[in-house]
Design a protein around this motif. Structure first.
Motif, PDB file in Angstrom:
ATOM      1  N   HIS A 132       0.835  -1.211   0.000  1.00 55.98           N
ATOM      2  CA  HIS A 132       0.000   0.000   0.000  1.00 55.98           C
ATOM      3  C   HIS A 132       0.869   1.262   0.000  1.00 55.98           C
ATOM      4  N   VAL A 133       1.962   1.258   0.747  1.00 48.66           N
ATOM      5  CA  VAL A 133       2.871   2.411   0.777  1.00 48.66           C
ATOM      6  C   VAL A 133       3.461   2.659  -0.613  1.00 48.66           C
ATOM      7  N   LEU A 134       3.905   1.600  -1.275  1.00 53.58           N
ATOM      8  CA  LEU A 134       4.475   1.749  -2.621  1.00 53.58           C
ATOM      9  C   LEU A 134       3.444   2.315  -3.593  1.00 53.58           C
ATOM     10  N   LEU A 135       2.217   1.808  -3.523  1.00 56.49           N
ATOM     11  CA  LEU A 135       1.170   2.270  -4.432  1.00 56.49           C
ATOM     12  C   LEU A 135       0.722   3.697  -4.100  1.00 56.49           C
ATOM     13  N   SER A 136       0.690   4.048  -2.832  1.00 59.74           N
ATOM     14  CA  SER A 136       0.357   5.428  -2.440  1.00 59.74           C
ATOM     15  C   SER A 136       1.409   6.391  -2.966  1.00 59.74           C
ATOM     16  N   CYS A 137       2.665   5.987  -2.887  1.00 63.68           N
ATOM     17  CA  CYS A 137       3.741   6.814  -3.419  1.00 63.68           C
ATOM     18  C   CYS A 137       3.575   6.972  -4.931  1.00 63.68           C
ATOM     19  N   ALA A 138       3.161   5.910  -5.604  1.00 70.12           N
ATOM     20  CA  ALA A 138       2.951   5.980  -7.053  1.00 70.12           C
ATOM     21  C   ALA A 138       1.851   6.984  -7.395  1.00 70.12           C
ATOM     22  N   ARG A 139       0.779   7.011  -6.601  1.00 65.95           N
ATOM     23  CA  ARG A 139      -0.297   7.985  -6.839  1.00 65.95           C
ATOM     24  C   ARG A 139       0.200   9.406  -6.606  1.00 65.95           C
ATOM     25  N   THR A 140       0.960   9.624  -5.553  1.00 61.15           N
ATOM     26  CA  THR A 140       1.497  10.949  -5.262  1.00 61.15           C
ATOM     27  C   THR A 140       2.445  11.395  -6.371  1.00 61.15           C
ATOM     28  N   CYS A 141       3.307  10.486  -6.813  1.00 59.07           N
ATOM     29  CA  CYS A 141       4.233  10.813  -7.900  1.00 59.07           C
ATOM     30  C   CYS A 141       3.472  11.154  -9.180  1.00 59.07           C
ATOM     31  N   ALA A 142       2.433  10.403  -9.477  1.00 62.18           N
ATOM     32  CA  ALA A 142       1.654  10.653 -10.696  1.00 62.18           C
ATOM     33  C   ALA A 142       1.064  12.063 -10.679  1.00 62.18           C
ATOM     34  N   ASP A 143       0.676  12.539  -9.514  1.00 61.83           N
ATOM     35  CA  ASP A 143       0.157  13.908  -9.388  1.00 61.83           C
ATOM     36  C   ASP A 143       1.215  14.936  -9.740  1.00 61.83           C
ATOM     37  N   ASP A 144       2.493  14.555  -9.616  1.00 65.59           N
ATOM     38  CA  ASP A 144       3.630  15.439  -9.922  1.00 65.59           C
ATOM     39  C   ASP A 144       4.253  15.118 -11.281  1.00 65.59           C
ATOM     40  N   ASP A 145       3.570  14.344 -12.122  1.00 64.37           N
ATOM     41  CA  ASP A 145       4.113  13.909 -13.411  1.00 64.37           C
ATOM     42  C   ASP A 145       5.422  13.142 -13.256  1.00 64.37           C
ATOM     43  N   ALA A 146       5.482  12.303 -12.252  1.00 65.35           N
ATOM     44  CA  ALA A 146       6.647  11.455 -12.008  1.00 65.35           C
ATOM     45  C   ALA A 146       6.146  10.020 -11.819  1.00 65.35           C
ATOM     46  N   ASP A 147       7.081   9.088 -11.751  1.00 73.94           N
ATOM     47  CA  ASP A 147       6.729   7.673 -11.611  1.00 73.94           C
ATOM     48  C   ASP A 147       7.483   7.036 -10.462  1.00 73.94           C
ATOM     49  N   VAL A 148       6.946   5.907 -10.017  1.00 68.76           N
ATOM     50  CA  VAL A 148       7.647   5.029  -9.086  1.00 68.76           C
ATOM     51  C   VAL A 148       8.195   3.870  -9.899  1.00 68.76           C
ATOM     52  N   HIS A 149       9.440   3.523  -9.623  1.00 69.89           N
ATOM     53  CA  HIS A 149      10.119   2.415 -10.288  1.00 69.89           C
ATOM     54  C   HIS A 149      10.560   1.430  -9.210  1.00 69.89           C
ATOM     55  N   LEU A 150      10.373   0.150  -9.474  1.00 74.37           N
ATOM     56  CA  LEU A 150      10.768  -0.894  -8.529  1.00 74.37           C
ATOM     57  C   LEU A 150      11.977  -1.627  -9.080  1.00 74.37           C
ATOM     58  N   ALA A 151      12.977  -1.823  -8.238  1.00 71.98           N
ATOM     59  CA  ALA A 151      14.214  -2.437  -8.715  1.00 71.98           C
ATOM     60  C   ALA A 151      14.678  -3.552  -7.786  1.00 71.98           C
ATOM     61  N   ALA A 152      15.171  -4.615  -8.409  1.00 70.81           N
ATOM     62  CA  ALA A 152      15.912  -5.690  -7.748  1.00 70.81           C
ATOM     63  C   ALA A 152      15.090  -6.502  -6.743  1.00 70.81           C
ATOM     64  N   ALA A 153      13.773  -6.564  -6.921  1.00 76.53           N
ATOM     65  CA  ALA A 153      12.951  -7.383  -6.022  1.00 76.53           C
ATOM     66  C   ALA A 153      13.268  -8.856  -6.253  1.00 76.53           C
ATOM     67  N   GLN A 154      13.283  -9.608  -5.165  1.00 77.74           N
ATOM     68  CA  GLN A 154      13.527 -11.042  -5.265  1.00 77.74           C
ATOM     69  C   GLN A 154      12.793 -11.764  -4.147  1.00 77.74           C
ATOM     70  N   GLY A 155      12.718 -13.064  -4.232  1.00 72.70           N
ATOM     71  CA  GLY A 155      12.082 -13.866  -3.187  1.00 72.70           C
ATOM     72  C   GLY A 155      10.612 -13.532  -3.006  1.00 72.70           C
ATOM     73  N   SER A 156      10.150 -13.576  -1.753  1.00 76.19           N
ATOM     74  CA  SER A 156       8.729 -13.369  -1.488  1.00 76.19           C
ATOM     75  C   SER A 156       8.240 -11.970  -1.866  1.00 76.19           C
ATOM     76  N   PRO A 157       9.036 -10.896  -1.712  1.00 75.85           N
ATOM     77  CA  PRO A 157       8.548  -9.599  -2.199  1.00 75.85           C
ATOM     78  C   PRO A 157       8.288  -9.601  -3.708  1.00 75.85           C
ATOM     79  N   ALA A 158       9.156 -10.234  -4.482  1.00 71.73           N
ATOM     80  CA  ALA A 158       8.954 -10.321  -5.926  1.00 71.73           C
ATOM     81  C   ALA A 158       7.696 -11.117  -6.242  1.00 71.73           C
ATOM     82  N   ARG A 159       7.451 -12.185  -5.495  1.00 73.79           N
ATOM     83  CA  ARG A 159       6.236 -12.979  -5.715  1.00 73.79           C
ATOM     84  C   ARG A 159       4.991 -12.157  -5.418  1.00 73.79           C
ATOM     85  N   LEU A 160       4.997 -11.381  -4.332  1.00 70.40           N
ATOM     86  CA  LEU A 160       3.841 -10.542  -4.005  1.00 70.40           C
ATOM     87  C   LEU A 160       3.593  -9.504  -5.097  1.00 70.40           C
TER      88      LEU A 160
END
Length: 118
Positions: A61-89
């Motif tokens: 939820h925190v990551l997605l909330s940040c993505a919404r806030t960034c979108a309001d500023d014409d910016a994006d959230v990028h996810l890098a190097a996820a592995q294991g259970s976080p990558a599966r989620l």
């Protein structure tokens, strides 16, 4: 539980936030506060997830909330190097399709830099 560790660096046009340890309902507010405190307006945010060992829905939820806030500023959230259970989620929830995802943080940084100069 692995303790949560948060670090960041500001690069031209972006804030890179490294998340290490585990993010769950007991500390997701700490992550949200940290992101809000260090993110600069109009900056893209790159989350370096290389050292993230666990992520639950409250952290997602925190990551997605940040993505919404960034979108309001014409910016994006990028996810890098996820592995294991976080990558599966990220995969099971479709977040890895909704947000730009990279194998390495360096690739995410290079992509953001390239899009800012074009």
């Amino acid at each position: 539980m692995a303790p949560l560790s948060l670090t960041h660096q500001h690069l031209p046009g972006m804030s890179v936030i490294a998340i290490a340890g585990e993010v769950d309902k007991t500390n997701s507010a700490e992550l949200a506060d940290y992101v809000e405190r260090i993110r600069r307006p109009r900056d893209h945010v790159i989350f370096d997830l290389a050292e993230l060992t666990f992520l639950d829905s409250s952290g997602l939820h925190v990551l997605l909330s940040c993505a919404r806030t960034c979108a309001d500023d014409d910016a994006d959230v990028h996810l890098a190097a996820a592995q294991g259970s976080p990558a599966r989620l990220l995969h099971v929830t479709g977040v890895d399709v909704r947000l730009p995802t990279y194998v390495t943080t360096e690739h995410a940084i290079a992509t953001v830099l390239a899009t800012r100069t074009s």
